[in-house]
Design a protein around this motif. Structure first.
Motif, PDB file in Angstrom:
ATOM      1  N   GLY A  17      15.683  12.754   9.492  1.00  0.00           N
ATOM      2  CA  GLY A  17      15.667  14.198   9.625  1.00  0.00           C
ATOM      3  C   GLY A  17      16.826  14.749  10.417  1.00  0.00           C
ATOM      4  O   GLY A  17      16.882  15.940  10.714  1.00  0.00           O
ATOM      5  N   LEU A  18      17.780  13.883  10.779  1.00  0.00           N
ATOM      6  CA  LEU A  18      18.937  14.304  11.559  1.00  0.00           C
ATOM      7  C   LEU A  18      20.186  14.264  10.680  1.00  0.00           C
ATOM      8  O   LEU A  18      20.391  13.293   9.949  1.00  0.00           O
ATOM      9  CB  LEU A  18      19.134  13.400  12.783  1.00  0.00           C
ATOM     10  CG  LEU A  18      17.982  13.395  13.792  1.00  0.00           C
ATOM     11  CD1 LEU A  18      18.274  12.389  14.896  1.00  0.00           C
ATOM     12  CD2 LEU A  18      17.771  14.774  14.388  1.00  0.00           C
ATOM     13  N   PRO A  19      21.030  15.278  10.772  1.00  0.00           N
ATOM     14  CA  PRO A  19      22.231  15.306   9.942  1.00  0.00           C
ATOM     15  C   PRO A  19      23.135  14.091  10.220  1.00  0.00           C
ATOM     16  O   PRO A  19      23.358  13.711  11.359  1.00  0.00           O
ATOM     17  CB  PRO A  19      22.936  16.601  10.392  1.00  0.00           C
ATOM     18  CG  PRO A  19      21.861  17.430  10.997  1.00  0.00           C
ATOM     19  CD  PRO A  19      20.893  16.471  11.612  1.00  0.00           C
ATOM     20  N   GLY A  20      23.591  13.481   9.141  1.00  0.00           N
ATOM     21  CA  GLY A  20      24.529  12.373   9.279  1.00  0.00           C
ATOM     22  C   GLY A  20      23.921  11.064   9.704  1.00  0.00           C
ATOM     23  O   GLY A  20      24.643  10.081   9.921  1.00  0.00           O
ATOM     24  N   LYS A  21      22.603  11.013   9.867  1.00  0.00           N
ATOM     25  CA  LYS A  21      21.938   9.787  10.287  1.00  0.00           C
ATOM     26  C   LYS A  21      21.278   9.122   9.094  1.00  0.00           C
ATOM     27  O   LYS A  21      20.523   9.761   8.347  1.00  0.00           O
ATOM     28  CB  LYS A  21      20.889  10.061  11.368  1.00  0.00           C
ATOM     29  CG  LYS A  21      21.448  10.667  12.650  1.00  0.00           C
ATOM     30  CD  LYS A  21      22.313   9.685  13.385  1.00  0.00           C
ATOM     31  CE  LYS A  21      22.797  10.248  14.713  1.00  0.00           C
ATOM     32  NZ  LYS A  21      23.638   9.307  15.440  1.00  0.00           N
ATOM     33  N   GLN A  22      21.526   7.831   8.927  1.00  0.00           N
ATOM     34  CA  GLN A  22      20.928   7.090   7.846  1.00  0.00           C
ATOM     35  C   GLN A  22      19.648   6.407   8.333  1.00  0.00           C
ATOM     36  O   GLN A  22      19.599   5.880   9.435  1.00  0.00           O
ATOM     37  CB  GLN A  22      21.890   6.034   7.305  1.00  0.00           C
ATOM     38  CG  GLN A  22      23.164   6.624   6.728  1.00  0.00           C
ATOM     39  CD  GLN A  22      22.911   7.469   5.506  1.00  0.00           C
ATOM     40  OE1 GLN A  22      22.115   7.093   4.652  1.00  0.00           O
ATOM     41  NE2 GLN A  22      23.599   8.599   5.416  1.00  0.00           N
ATOM     42  N   ALA A  23      18.631   6.420   7.503  1.00  0.00           N
ATOM     43  CA  ALA A  23      17.366   5.772   7.856  1.00  0.00           C
ATOM     44  C   ALA A  23      17.521   4.263   7.785  1.00  0.00           C
ATOM     45  O   ALA A  23      18.344   3.754   7.062  1.00  0.00           O
ATOM     46  CB  ALA A  23      16.265   6.229   6.917  1.00  0.00           C
ATOM     47  N   SER A  69       0.829  -1.204   0.000  1.00  0.00           N
ATOM     48  CA  SER A  69       0.000   0.000   0.000  1.00  0.00           C
ATOM     49  C   SER A  69       0.865   1.256   0.000  1.00  0.00           C
ATOM     50  O   SER A  69       2.028   1.238   0.402  1.00  0.00           O
ATOM     51  CB  SER A  69      -0.933   0.009   1.215  1.00  0.00           C
ATOM     52  OG  SER A  69      -0.185   0.139   2.405  1.00  0.00           O
ATOM     53  N   ARG A  70       0.284   2.345  -0.453  1.00  0.00           N
ATOM     54  CA  ARG A  70       1.039   3.585  -0.618  1.00  0.00           C
ATOM     55  C   ARG A  70       1.643   4.065   0.698  1.00  0.00           C
ATOM     56  O   ARG A  70       2.808   4.455   0.749  1.00  0.00           O
ATOM     57  CB  ARG A  70       0.125   4.670  -1.198  1.00  0.00           C
ATOM     58  CG  ARG A  70       0.813   6.024  -1.390  1.00  0.00           C
ATOM     59  CD  ARG A  70      -0.125   7.054  -1.956  1.00  0.00           C
ATOM     60  NE  ARG A  70      -0.646   6.616  -3.258  1.00  0.00           N
ATOM     61  CZ  ARG A  70      -1.556   7.312  -3.961  1.00  0.00           C
ATOM     62  NH1 ARG A  70      -2.038   8.445  -3.489  1.00  0.00           N
ATOM     63  NH2 ARG A  70      -1.974   6.858  -5.134  1.00  0.00           N
ATOM     64  N   GLU A  71       0.869   4.024   1.779  1.00  0.00           N
ATOM     65  CA  GLU A  71       1.379   4.566   3.038  1.00  0.00           C
ATOM     66  C   GLU A  71       2.459   3.673   3.640  1.00  0.00           C
ATOM     67  O   GLU A  71       3.432   4.165   4.216  1.00  0.00           O
ATOM     68  CB  GLU A  71       0.237   4.759   4.040  1.00  0.00           C
ATOM     69  CG  GLU A  71       0.631   5.439   5.345  1.00  0.00           C
ATOM     70  CD  GLU A  71       1.152   6.865   5.170  1.00  0.00           C
ATOM     71  OE1 GLU A  71       1.636   7.441   6.178  1.00  0.00           O
ATOM     72  OE2 GLU A  71       1.083   7.414   4.050  1.00  0.00           O
ATOM     73  N   VAL A  72       2.302   2.357   3.511  1.00  0.00           N
ATOM     74  CA  VAL A  72       3.351   1.462   4.003  1.00  0.00           C
ATOM     75  C   VAL A  72       4.644   1.706   3.235  1.00  0.00           C
ATOM     76  O   VAL A  72       5.735   1.772   3.827  1.00  0.00           O
ATOM     77  CB  VAL A  72       2.921  -0.014   3.886  1.00  0.00           C
ATOM     78  CG1 VAL A  72       4.093  -0.940   4.183  1.00  0.00           C
ATOM     79  CG2 VAL A  72       1.787  -0.315   4.851  1.00  0.00           C
ATOM     80  N   LYS A  73       4.559   1.863   1.934  1.00  0.00           N
ATOM     81  CA  LYS A  73       5.752   2.147   1.142  1.00  0.00           C
ATOM     82  C   LYS A  73       6.371   3.480   1.537  1.00  0.00           C
ATOM     83  O   LYS A  73       7.597   3.619   1.591  1.00  0.00           O
ATOM     84  CB  LYS A  73       5.411   2.140  -0.350  1.00  0.00           C
ATOM     85  CG  LYS A  73       5.171   0.758  -0.922  1.00  0.00           C
ATOM     86  CD  LYS A  73       4.987   0.826  -2.426  1.00  0.00           C
ATOM     87  CE  LYS A  73       4.900  -0.566  -3.036  1.00  0.00           C
ATOM     88  NZ  LYS A  73       4.735  -0.510  -4.508  1.00  0.00           N
ATOM     89  N   ARG A  74       5.511   4.467   1.815  1.00  0.00           N
ATOM     90  CA  ARG A  74       6.028   5.782   2.188  1.00  0.00           C
ATOM     91  C   ARG A  74       6.799   5.728   3.496  1.00  0.00           C
ATOM     92  O   ARG A  74       7.926   6.212   3.588  1.00  0.00           O
ATOM     93  CB  ARG A  74       4.883   6.801   2.297  1.00  0.00           C
ATOM     94  CG  ARG A  74       5.351   8.240   2.543  1.00  0.00           C
ATOM     95  CD  ARG A  74       4.182   9.175   2.731  1.00  0.00           C
ATOM     96  NE  ARG A  74       3.601   9.044   4.052  1.00  0.00           N
ATOM     97  CZ  ARG A  74       4.066   9.673   5.142  1.00  0.00           C
ATOM     98  NH1 ARG A  74       5.131  10.460   5.061  1.00  0.00           N
ATOM     99  NH2 ARG A  74       3.483   9.498   6.317  1.00  0.00           N
ATOM    100  N   VAL A  75       6.197   5.100   4.529  1.00  0.00           N
ATOM    101  CA  VAL A  75       6.876   5.073   5.829  1.00  0.00           C
ATOM    102  C   VAL A  75       8.095   4.152   5.799  1.00  0.00           C
ATOM    103  O   VAL A  75       9.015   4.313   6.610  1.00  0.00           O
ATOM    104  CB  VAL A  75       5.911   4.654   6.966  1.00  0.00           C
ATOM    105  CG1 VAL A  75       4.727   5.597   7.045  1.00  0.00           C
ATOM    106  CG2 VAL A  75       5.439   3.207   6.823  1.00  0.00           C
ATOM    107  N   SER A  76       8.114   3.210   4.867  1.00  0.00           N
ATOM    108  CA  SER A  76       9.243   2.281   4.782  1.00  0.00           C
ATOM    109  C   SER A  76      10.475   2.913   4.148  1.00  0.00           C
ATOM    110  O   SER A  76      11.569   2.342   4.228  1.00  0.00           O
ATOM    111  CB  SER A  76       8.842   1.038   3.977  1.00  0.00           C
ATOM    112  OG  SER A  76       7.759   0.358   4.591  1.00  0.00           O
TER     113      SER A  76
END
Length: 216
Positions: free
Chosen positions: A210-216, A198-205
């Motif tokens: 939002g923090l400098p130098g931090k990878q999701a 679903s679109r929202e699951v893909k979006r949050v995944s």
């Protein structure tokens, strides 16, 4: 020769040191109707590879974890008694389960020895008793096998390669579901696999950090 994990089949990763893994296995009758391959791994190695700090190394988190496990056991009506010390060395029962290619009944008996009876499987005496109970009296010798030890290491390395970072973890349809409390999500996704598309699951995944130098 070691055997690599077949990632095409449903998998369930476990380490006997985890109380929540015991609690999830005691709910096996609620699991999705797939033939999960029971796969022992070394939890501390998963932590090391992912750079996590074990919960039991933080005093306040350790207390909460033990209370939460007891609360969940009481809430679910599952017999529960912690072993005399935690964490304990789970290497021996992990190697035993590896040598036996343990199925649900075999693995559950080991978990119950530890978490229902409150036994320490790392002591020679208790481990010998455990081996007798699961019908492997030669277990203390079997776990000395270099092949068995290599297989457990291979399981853990393969799990790391699949992105596994803790236990208990289901792997179903190429997706990971971690934790005892993830069972409702596993059941939902087994029935409704399209939800993950679903679109929202893909979006949050795929959210960026939002923090400098931090990878999701």
């Amino acid at each position: 020769m070691t055997i690599g994990i077949d990632a095409r089949q449903p998998l369930w990763f476990y380490d006997f040191v985890s109380p929540f893994t015991y609690l999830l296995l005691e709910q096996h009758d609620k699991w999705p109707g797939f033939d999960f391959a029971f796969t022992p791994v070394v939890l501390n190695e998963l932590y090391r590879h992912s750079g996590q700090v074990p919960a039991y190394s933080l005093p306040t988190k350790r207390v909460f974890m033990y209370r939460h496990a007891l609360f969940r056991a009481e809430q679910l009506g599952i017999p529960y008694k912690m072993p005399p010390a935690h964490p304990f060395d789970s290497t021996k029962p992990l190697l035993l389960a590896t040598a036996a290619k343990g199925d649900v009944q075999f693995v559950r008996e080991i978990f119950r020895f530890i978490w229902r009876e409150g036994r320490d499987p790392s002591s020679d005496e208790a481990f010998a008793e455990l081996c007798e109970r699961v019908g492997m009296p030669d277990g203390p010798e079997l776990i000395k096998s270099a092949e068995v030890q290599a297989q457990l290491q291979r399981n853990t390395a393969d799990a790391v390669g699949l992105g596994v970072y803790g236990v208990p973890t289901f792997r179903l349809n190429n997706q990971l579901f971690w934790g005892e409390d993830a069972l409702p999500m596993v059941l939902y996704c087994a029935r409704t696999p399209n939800w993950l598309e679903s679109r929202e699951v893909k979006r949050v995944s795929s959210l960026p950090s939002g923090l400098p130098g931090k990878q999701a």
